[in-house]
Design an enzyme around this catalytic site. Structure first.
Site, PDB file in Angstrom:
ATOM      1  N   CYS A 113       0.954  -1.182  -0.110  1.00 49.37           N
ATOM      2  CA  CYS A 113       0.069   0.036   0.067  1.00 49.37           C
ATOM      3  C   CYS A 113       0.841   1.458   0.199  1.00 49.37           C
ATOM      4  O   CYS A 113       0.228   2.295  -0.218  1.00 49.37           O
ATOM      5  CB  CYS A 113      -0.769  -0.009   1.152  1.00 49.37           C
ATOM      6  SG  CYS A 113      -2.022  -1.350   1.175  1.00 49.37           S
ATOM      7  N   HIS A 253      -3.166   6.797   3.097  1.00 48.77           N
ATOM      8  CA  HIS A 253      -3.564   5.673   2.602  1.00 48.77           C
ATOM      9  C   HIS A 253      -4.968   5.453   3.145  1.00 48.77           C
ATOM     10  O   HIS A 253      -5.160   5.531   4.372  1.00 48.77           O
ATOM     11  CB  HIS A 253      -2.571   4.515   2.690  1.00 48.77           C
ATOM     12  CG  HIS A 253      -3.091   2.903   2.601  1.00 48.77           C
ATOM     13  ND1 HIS A 253      -3.707   2.832   1.499  1.00 48.77           N
ATOM     14  CD2 HIS A 253      -2.926   2.010   3.476  1.00 48.77           C
ATOM     15  CE1 HIS A 253      -4.043   1.495   1.474  1.00 48.77           C
ATOM     16  NE2 HIS A 253      -3.634   1.273   2.639  1.00 48.77           N
ATOM     17  N   ASN A 283     -10.290  -0.233   0.870  1.00 45.45           N
ATOM     18  CA  ASN A 283      -8.645  -0.294   0.648  1.00 45.45           C
ATOM     19  C   ASN A 283      -8.351  -0.740  -0.543  1.00 45.45           C
ATOM     20  O   ASN A 283      -8.438  -1.864  -0.954  1.00 45.45           O
ATOM     21  CB  ASN A 283      -8.227  -1.029   1.771  1.00 45.45           C
ATOM     22  CG  ASN A 283      -6.696  -0.985   1.899  1.00 45.45           C
ATOM     23  OD1 ASN A 283      -6.167  -0.712   0.779  1.00 45.45           O
ATOM     24  ND2 ASN A 283      -6.106  -1.545   2.956  1.00 45.45           N
TER      25      ASN A 283
END
Ligand code: ACO
Length: 367
Positions: A113, A253, A283
């Site tokens: 990520c 994020h 996500n």
């Protein structure tokens, strides 16, 4: 030394929406739990004809249009992804071919990520060094293909999507101001896709044991994330000679609203200064920061001249942050239509395959 400006931006998300109620039909969960514990309401799931490269190409064409840059002007394509289409070739090469980016070097970057921060920094450094002028930086994921849809601890979190930035060299100050990148492989086992690599190649038992799906120690990842988000932001600001007061936006994020709230507390900033869209996408790993950025720019939230920090964490463990001054597209002439290059690129790709085939036949005859 030239500056590396972010001059184009685009995003792509699959049409297919999966709501929390849809998930509750598959695993033992409910909308209230997911919203309260994560902030997520729905996520996008790739359809049968949507792949990491096709989402990336859609986002890239939009970014090239904004920057008014031809695919043939791109020097370097970096595709940050944890869900490449193959171990090799790199997904970046599939994107290069589909875009018709004939002079670009292309490679994949895997930092989970945090990948988009790493990739943006690599592209910016290549521009700052003077070795290239134009880079296409992509974060693209089809995580839904690696999710265990029986594991409620993970399947509620992830979604698919892509975001892309065009980076261009300019003597005008601004663009990427600083970046920090960190890793701690001792935490590698906390978030992993165990099989399919060279340590555990695919066998009947790896498939049977579900080792081709994401495994996560959610609590430990949560603890790690809340520790590093604020510190990485401060480090990037320090490297750019800036203070928290100098920046307008933090683009974190998009993993869990509680992690973002912890970062806000750590930085003593109100939540209004954070760009958040995880409620609609979940996500999307390395795509989450560029998708959040693109939405915020298109809404008019992020404006030219404003300074911001992008900050992320992920498997590896990795974490990092990047400070930038938002300057928008550089002045350019004409009106570039990147889709036409895509069509031409398709023809070019077919012709190259045909030539390779004919050359192969002739070569065999010569032997
Ligand atoms: N629905 C309903 N109940 C659930 C669910 C669910 N989907 N998942 C867990 N529960 C239950 C648990 O079984 C537990 O019940 P128990 O107390 O009876 O045992 C209870 O809810 C609490 O579970 P926790 O695991 O303690 O829940 P927590 O508040 O920690 O939230 C979560 C879990 C959302 C996974 C959180 O830990 C988290 O967000 N972690 C970070 C994950 C992350 O960001 N990962 C991505 C990293 S980026 C990358 O590289 C891909």
């Amino acid at each position: 030394m030239p500056y590396a400006h972010i001059t184009g931006w685009g995003m792509a998300a699959p049409e297919g929406v999966m709501t929390n109620d849809d998930l509750a039909k598959i695993v033992d969960t409910n909308d209230q739990w997911i919203r309260e514990r994560t902030g997520i309401s729905e996520r996008r799931i790739a359809g049968a004809t949507e792949f990491t490269s096709t989402l990336a190409v859609e986002a890239s064409i939009k970014a090239l249009k904004v920057a008014n840059v031809r695919p043939t002007d791109i020097d370097l394509i970096i595709c940050s992804t944890s869900t490449p289409e193959y171990m090799f070739p790199a997904t970046a090469c599939l994107i290069q071919d589909q875009l018709g980016a004939t002079k670009a070097g292309a490679f994949d970057l895997l930092a989970a990520c945090t990948g988009f921060i790493y990739a943006l920094n690599m592209g910016a450094q290549a521009i700052r060094s003077g070795s290239i002028k134009t880079a296409l930086i992509i974060g693209s994921e089809t995580l839904s293909r690696f999710v265990n849809w029986k594991d409620r601890n993970t399947c509620i979190l992830f979604g698919d999507g892509a975001g892309a930035f065009v980076l261009q060299a300019s003597e005008r100050p601004g663009g990427v101001l600083s970046a920090v990148m960190h890793s701690d492989g001792s935490g590698g086992d906390l978030l992993t896709l165990p099989a399919g690599g060279s340590r555990f190649p695919a066998t009947e038992s790896t498939v049977h044991e579900g080792l081709h799906c994401i495994k996560m120690d959610g609590k430990e990842v949560f603890r790690f994330a809340t520790r590093v988000m604020a510190s990485a932001t401060l480090e990037a600001l320090d490297a750019a000679g800036l203070k928290v007061e100098d920046i307008k936006w933090i683009v974190p994020h998009q993993a869990n609203i509680r992690i973002i709230e912890a970062a806000a507390r750590g930085l003593k900033l109100p939540m209004e200064r954070f760009v958040v869209n995880l409620d609609r996408y979940g996500n999307t790993s390395t795509a989450s920061i560029p998708i959040a950025m693109v939405e915020a720019i298109e809404k008019g939230q992020i404006k030219e001249g404003e300074k911001l920090v992008m900050v992320g964490f992920g498997a590896g463990l990795t974490w990092g942050a990047l400070a930038a001054e938002w300057t928008g597209p550089l002045p350019s002439k004409g009106h570039v239509r990147p889709e036409q290059y895509r069509r031409l690129g398709r023809v070019r790709s077919l012709v190259r395959r045909a030539i390779r085939f004919i050359e192969g036949l002739l070569y065999r005859r010569e032997l």
